[in-house]
Scaffold this active site. Sequence first.
Site, PDB file in Angstrom:
ATOM      1  N   HIS A 659       7.586  49.229  46.236  1.00  0.00           N
ATOM      2  CA  HIS A 659       8.726  49.671  45.423  1.00  0.00           C
ATOM      3  C   HIS A 659       8.460  51.069  44.869  1.00  0.00           C
ATOM      4  O   HIS A 659       7.328  51.536  44.839  1.00  0.00           O
ATOM      5  CB  HIS A 659       8.971  48.701  44.262  1.00  0.00           C
ATOM      6  CG  HIS A 659       7.817  48.633  43.304  1.00  0.00           C
ATOM      7  ND1 HIS A 659       6.657  47.926  43.580  1.00  0.00           N
ATOM      8  CD2 HIS A 659       7.623  49.202  42.075  1.00  0.00           C
ATOM      9  CE1 HIS A 659       5.813  48.036  42.574  1.00  0.00           C
ATOM     10  NE2 HIS A 659       6.377  48.818  41.643  1.00  0.00           N
ATOM     11  N   ASP A 661       9.000  53.115  41.187  1.00  0.00           N
ATOM     12  CA  ASP A 661       9.259  52.840  39.766  1.00  0.00           C
ATOM     13  C   ASP A 661      10.455  53.653  39.287  1.00  0.00           C
ATOM     14  O   ASP A 661      10.688  54.778  39.745  1.00  0.00           O
ATOM     15  CB  ASP A 661       8.034  53.200  38.916  1.00  0.00           C
ATOM     16  CG  ASP A 661       6.860  52.286  39.181  1.00  0.00           C
ATOM     17  OD1 ASP A 661       7.086  51.156  39.654  1.00  0.00           O
ATOM     18  OD2 ASP A 661       5.716  52.710  38.917  1.00  0.00           O
ATOM     19  N   HIS A 711       4.686  52.229  46.202  1.00  0.00           N
ATOM     20  CA  HIS A 711       3.431  51.484  46.049  1.00  0.00           C
ATOM     21  C   HIS A 711       3.695  49.983  45.945  1.00  0.00           C
ATOM     22  O   HIS A 711       4.833  49.534  45.741  1.00  0.00           O
ATOM     23  CB  HIS A 711       2.654  51.971  44.828  1.00  0.00           C
ATOM     24  CG  HIS A 711       3.403  51.798  43.532  1.00  0.00           C
ATOM     25  ND1 HIS A 711       4.450  52.621  43.163  1.00  0.00           N
ATOM     26  CD2 HIS A 711       3.258  50.901  42.517  1.00  0.00           C
ATOM     27  CE1 HIS A 711       4.920  52.247  41.980  1.00  0.00           C
ATOM     28  NE2 HIS A 711       4.213  51.197  41.571  1.00  0.00           N
ATOM     29  N   ARG A 721      -4.996  38.243  36.338  1.00  0.00           N
ATOM     30  CA  ARG A 721      -5.069  39.692  36.142  1.00  0.00           C
ATOM     31  C   ARG A 721      -3.930  40.126  35.213  1.00  0.00           C
ATOM     32  O   ARG A 721      -2.795  39.674  35.347  1.00  0.00           O
ATOM     33  CB  ARG A 721      -4.949  40.414  37.484  1.00  0.00           C
ATOM     34  CG  ARG A 721      -4.962  41.937  37.373  1.00  0.00           C
ATOM     35  CD  ARG A 721      -4.679  42.592  38.717  1.00  0.00           C
ATOM     36  NE  ARG A 721      -4.630  44.042  38.575  1.00  0.00           N
ATOM     37  CZ  ARG A 721      -3.860  44.834  39.299  1.00  0.00           C
ATOM     38  NH1 ARG A 721      -3.053  44.316  40.228  1.00  0.00           N
ATOM     39  NH2 ARG A 721      -3.876  46.141  39.114  1.00  0.00           N
TER      40      ARG A 721
END
Length: 730
Positions: A659, A661, A711, A721
């Site tokens: 995607h 941002d 990314h 995480r």
Amino acid sequence: MVPPAVLLPWVVLPLLGVQGGSGSKQEENLLVLTVATKQTEGFRRFRRSAQFFNYKIQVLGLDEEWKGGDDKKPAGGGQKVRLLKSALKQHADKEDLVILFIESYDVLFASGPTELLKKFKQAKSKVVFSAENYIYPDRKLEAKYPPVRDGKRFLGSGGFIGYAPNLKKLVEEWKGKDDDSDQLFYTKIFLDPEKRENINISLDHRSRIFQNLNGALDEVVLKFENARVRARNLLYDTLPVIIHGNGPTKLQLNYLGNYIPQIWTFETGCTVCDEGLRSLTGIKDEALPMILIGIFIEQPTPFLSQFFLRLRNLHYPKQRIQIFIHNHEEHHSMQVDSFVKEHSKEYLAMKVIGPDDEVENAEARNLGMDLCRKDPDCDYYFSLDAEVVLKNTETLRILIEQNKSVIAPLVSRHEKLWSNFWGALSPDGYYARSEDYVDIVQRRRVGLWNVPYISSVYMVKGKVLRSELDEGDLFHGGKLDADMAFCHNVRNQGVFMYLTNRHQFGHILSLENYQTTHLHNDLWQIFSNPEDWREKYIHENYTAALKGKLVEMPCPDVYWFPIFTDTACDELVEEMEHYGKWSTGDNTDSRIQGGYENVPTIDIHMNQIGFEREWYKFLLDYIAPITEKLYPGYYTKTQFELAFVVRYKPDEQPSLMPHHDASTFTINIALNRVGIDYEGGGCRFLRYNCSIRAPRKGWTLMHPGRLTHYHEGLPTTKGTRYIAVSFIDP
């Protein structure tokens, strides 16, 4: 039997740098008589000013019981007349001898014998009394006073100067009691025209010799000139030789005494700060003075864990420290209990009074101080409030070596004038700003300062608690707060309270706006206590990154640098888990404008936990400066619509699809440790075929958002995480 007059040996010793003149024969015919039954701090101040100018002093009544009445009342003082009358017998036939009779506890010399004698002889009288604006103790005598065209009209008995035979005449009729009024006795002599003329008495109407401060506070200012400092009377444009803090003006005398005579000047700074020190150099740990530290947690206080850490880091052997803790707040019980459990055995002793004991502030402070007072081995009592950020690890040693009865280190609020001392008091006993307050707080004037009020952190000698301050209840005083009552009671015992700003000691936290509704409330303190927030939450190497060091570029135009401490990471994660309302990871999301998320994650937004303002402040203060260095020519206001913590789990949402941002640039902060808390994870920039597979906890990735840096989030294969993400300047 009247005790003999006491001639102290120090008065005849010449001092280096004295301002008293050449020691002429004329000056040898000057003798200063004073009464002091005890060597108080006020007396020692008087003595030092006399030493400085090389006056010859004779002290009357030393170690004699004081029967002259309460010095807070205008009546009384007859004991001084009796002692003077007795002392004058040996000087009655010395026609050339000039005698100055003066108070000692509340008096300072501002100049030397040469100037004093010159001004006395210019008065052309055999006896000169000080003068003041008020008549006492009998106001009915006002009409009998000679009129005065210019100057103060009424006699003051606190100081007078004259030839020995004339002074003998002045007191020869005294037959009163020790607690009779010396003021009334001298007044009646002066108001008798025949006696006034026979003895040849006048008043120092224009304060050329004597400056009585009572009723004249607005007339007197400090005059700095050529490394000297004097008190100047503005009304008469005179420089008095003697300053008398009579009546309720002793605090103003304390202020003047911080400068006069040549205690502090702009050219020399503090000239007395290294006098009378108690050196701790070379003393073995087991022989150092024993200290009792009283810790007071009286209201919800941020950064308490850091407070206890700084306490442990003080450079002083713990086996010479006893600790008394009063915790009034249930909110802090867990932190206090943890400190006691983990560290009590390191100290000589430890006592805790908690919320369940229902002990109020003043009573608790009395209890702490009393522990030292009743222990003959307790050399010092150090009172420390939890809102004090004591960064100087040498504080205890510095205060001990300064060797004062009561001394406080200067601490103030970060970049504010709010501090732990007052330089003056208003008429009703509350705060008033002294002329030098700002300069002292900002350390433009550095030294030791005799002040009327201290709070929050201070040290008291144990022997003083067992002598002058042996009253067990120092923290109650009518309607006064505990700290004001303490200072009031200390002042009433004639004990000076000093403030030192010779070193940087730390600061005071702001307790306003401190919330206790979160799991980790300190996170919300970035506005109220920014310096402490930075210390706790910003990585120690952030400053190096800001200078261009420790900034890596693992992928094109992707920067990587330290930003958060481990504590910041842990508390942010724990705060989110405590809140617990994680999104479902669906495209439908009512939290965002339009209600649709194209690339959903399982996350919690900062505004859901009420942290949006604080996060924006963090971005503005810490991300914006480094952004402008890494991307020259771009200036950000760190606006954002989305700021959130993402959770990745193998059985929940392990990864994130490719995607762009919705940002000009993005930050992505790793909040836990790869290989320990989770396995896998990381970020891949597809256009550059570049991956970052081992994010460092507390480090952030910063990269462009839309257009170039397409990314994806790599799969988390084990554990959980967490990352904190902001889309900046959308």
